[in-house]
Write an enzyme that holds these catalytic residues in place. Structure first.
Site, PDB file in Angstrom:
ATOM      1  N   ASP A  55       1.135  -1.114   0.123  1.00  0.00           N
ATOM      2  CA  ASP A  55       0.421   0.289   0.072  1.00  0.00           C
ATOM      3  C   ASP A  55       0.393   0.923  -0.189  1.00  0.00           C
ATOM      4  O   ASP A  55       1.762   1.163   0.713  1.00  0.00           O
ATOM      5  CB  ASP A  55      -1.203   0.081   1.326  1.00  0.00           C
ATOM      6  CG  ASP A  55      -2.297   0.859   1.660  1.00  0.00           C
ATOM      7  OD1 ASP A  55      -3.267   0.932   0.466  1.00  0.00           O
ATOM      8  OD2 ASP A  55      -1.365   2.152   1.851  1.00  0.00           O
ATOM      9  N   GLU A 115      -4.865   2.356  -3.974  1.00  0.00           N
ATOM     10  CA  GLU A 115      -3.965   2.779  -3.922  1.00  0.00           C
ATOM     11  C   GLU A 115      -3.040   1.190  -3.546  1.00  0.00           C
ATOM     12  O   GLU A 115      -1.854   1.348  -2.848  1.00  0.00           O
ATOM     13  CB  GLU A 115      -3.287   3.942  -3.107  1.00  0.00           C
ATOM     14  CG  GLU A 115      -3.565   3.692  -1.380  1.00  0.00           C
ATOM     15  CD  GLU A 115      -4.893   4.682  -0.794  1.00  0.00           C
ATOM     16  OE1 GLU A 115      -4.850   5.288   0.220  1.00  0.00           O
ATOM     17  OE2 GLU A 115      -5.271   4.331  -1.939  1.00  0.00           O
ATOM     18  N   ASP A 158      -3.016   9.904  -9.854  1.00  0.00           N
ATOM     19  CA  ASP A 158      -3.508   8.840 -10.714  1.00  0.00           C
ATOM     20  C   ASP A 158      -1.996   8.424 -11.687  1.00  0.00           C
ATOM     21  O   ASP A 158      -2.199   7.685 -11.858  1.00  0.00           O
ATOM     22  CB  ASP A 158      -4.491   9.280 -11.827  1.00  0.00           C
ATOM     23  CG  ASP A 158      -5.725   9.761 -11.204  1.00  0.00           C
ATOM     24  OD1 ASP A 158      -5.695   9.005 -10.181  1.00  0.00           O
ATOM     25  OD2 ASP A 158      -6.686  10.317 -11.862  1.00  0.00           O
TER      26      ASP A 158
END
Length: 383
Positions: A256, A299, A273
């Site tokens: 993550d 994420e 992004d």
């Protein structure tokens, strides 16, 4: 449910519909060219069985008529054809692959119509001539455009040779008007079905390309270009089954991106992004072709590593962690990630396997982030 999930499900349903359509090579060509030697699907096996049964039954009826009328040549031709058709049909169903199906159907159809022409020639059964043009749509249906053209040319050459040979053996020539009408019908039907099959095969190829695109859409995360969660989870199930069956190694890496919300807040979602895309590109450069990499959510990312023990997966996770932390992403901001690693245990369910790697990742976050932690080996295994 978000729009991308809905799009993926819709695409997956359309893929399943398109997969049932015949390919550009006719009924005997699989939808996937790699399956040319594979077993027939149940629908086409059933169709071929009906076709073979109907053809053999028709031949048996004609054989009975020939025996009743005492026509020796027809009796021999029908006996040979019935025997060959029965043996070929059984062999095709036993072999059960697309190549055998196409060849058997083509040969069966070819000899059926050539034999009908011989019967018309030697017994002056003019009605048999009108079966000839039916050969064209049947052979195109089974063999597709390219092979259909070759079989049609072979059929024309064969009946021309049979006609010349028959006349040499004393058979009566057909009336000129009948020959003209049958020839015109044959040419017209051949031209029509050649054009039709060419168009159909072209559109079949376009459909196959669209199917490939839809399969990619159904399996890919649109923003990062890697596998989406649905496809990744399916791959995980398959790899777990394979590892359990072959008793091979299998490891997971779940990571993550740390403080990703701050990137979105400070630089905007477009920059966020781009960070996700850059991270995915960096990870893709580090992994093998057999590894499966997918976006698990937000994420979070999951990496499935077949044939890899815990030590190997941990080393890779550390390399990826260093590669990400050394890059500069949004502005001059450094991005880091927290990693959890777990190795599959025999008898372990998918849910428990994911739970262990998830706990390892959260332990990495609790212990300062930007680090790699392995699953606790004392964790209970759910049988």
């Amino acid at each position: 449910m978000d729009d991308s999930s809905l799009s993926a499900k819709a695409a997956d349903r359309l893929v399943r519909v398109l997969a049932r359509l015949p390919g550009a090579g006719g009924l005997a060509e699989p939808n996937n060219p790699e399956d040319a030697g594979a077993a027939l699907d149940p629908l086409r096996r059933a169709f071929f069985s009906i076709f073979a049964a109907f053809g053999i039954l028709f031949l048996v009826v004609e054989l009975g008529i020939a025996i009743n009328e005492g026509r020796a040549l027809l009796i021999i031709l029908f006996l040979v054809h019935v025997g060959l058709a029965a043996v070929a049909a059984i062999a095709a169903l036993r072999t059960g692959n697309y190549e055998t199906l196409g060849f058997v159907c083509a040969v069966f159809t070819y000899f059926f119509f050539v034999m009908g022409f011989c019967a018309a020639l030697f017994y002056n059964e003019i009605s048999y001539l009108f079966w000839g043009p039916i050969f064209i749509p049947v052979i195109y249906f089974f063999q597709g455009y390219r092979k259909g053209v070759l079989w049609s040319l072979l059929f024309v050459v064969s009946i021309a040779a049979a006609y010349v040979l028959g006349l040499a053996l004393g058979a009566r020539p057909f009336p000129t008007g009948i020959v003209r009408e049958v020839s015109i019908s044959f040419i017209a039907i051949s031209t029509f079905f050649a054009i039709f099959e060419l168009m159909r095969s072209t559109y079949a190829t376009m459909l196959r390309e669209a199917q490939d695109q839809l399969e990619q859409l159904a399996a890919t995360d649109q923003m990062t270009g890697i596998l989406n969660r649905r496809r990744t989870e399916g791959e995980l199930v398959r790899e777990i089954e394979r590892a359990a069956r072959t008793q091979s190694e299998l490891s997971l890496i779940l990571f993550d991106i740390d403080h990703f919300k701050a990137v979105n807040d400070d630089f905007g979602h477009q920059e966020g992004d781009r960070v996700l895309q850059a991270v995915c590109h960096r990870v893709t450069e580090e992994i093998r072709s057999i590894d499966v990499f997918g976006r698990w959510g937000g994420e979070e990312f999951l990496l499935i590593m077949p044939e890899t023990a815990l030590d190997g997966a941990t080393n890779l996770a550390e390399r990826i962690r260093v590669a990400i932390s050394n890059d500069v992403f949004a502005g001059d901001r450094k991005i880091t990630a927290s990693f959890g690693v777990a190795a599959y245990r025999r008898g372990e369910s998918k849910e428990w396997f994911l739970r262990r790697v998830d706990r390892a990742m959260y332990r990495a976050k609790d212990e300062g982030r930007n680090c790699v932690r392995t699953a606790d080996d004392s964790s209970q295994v759910v049988e």
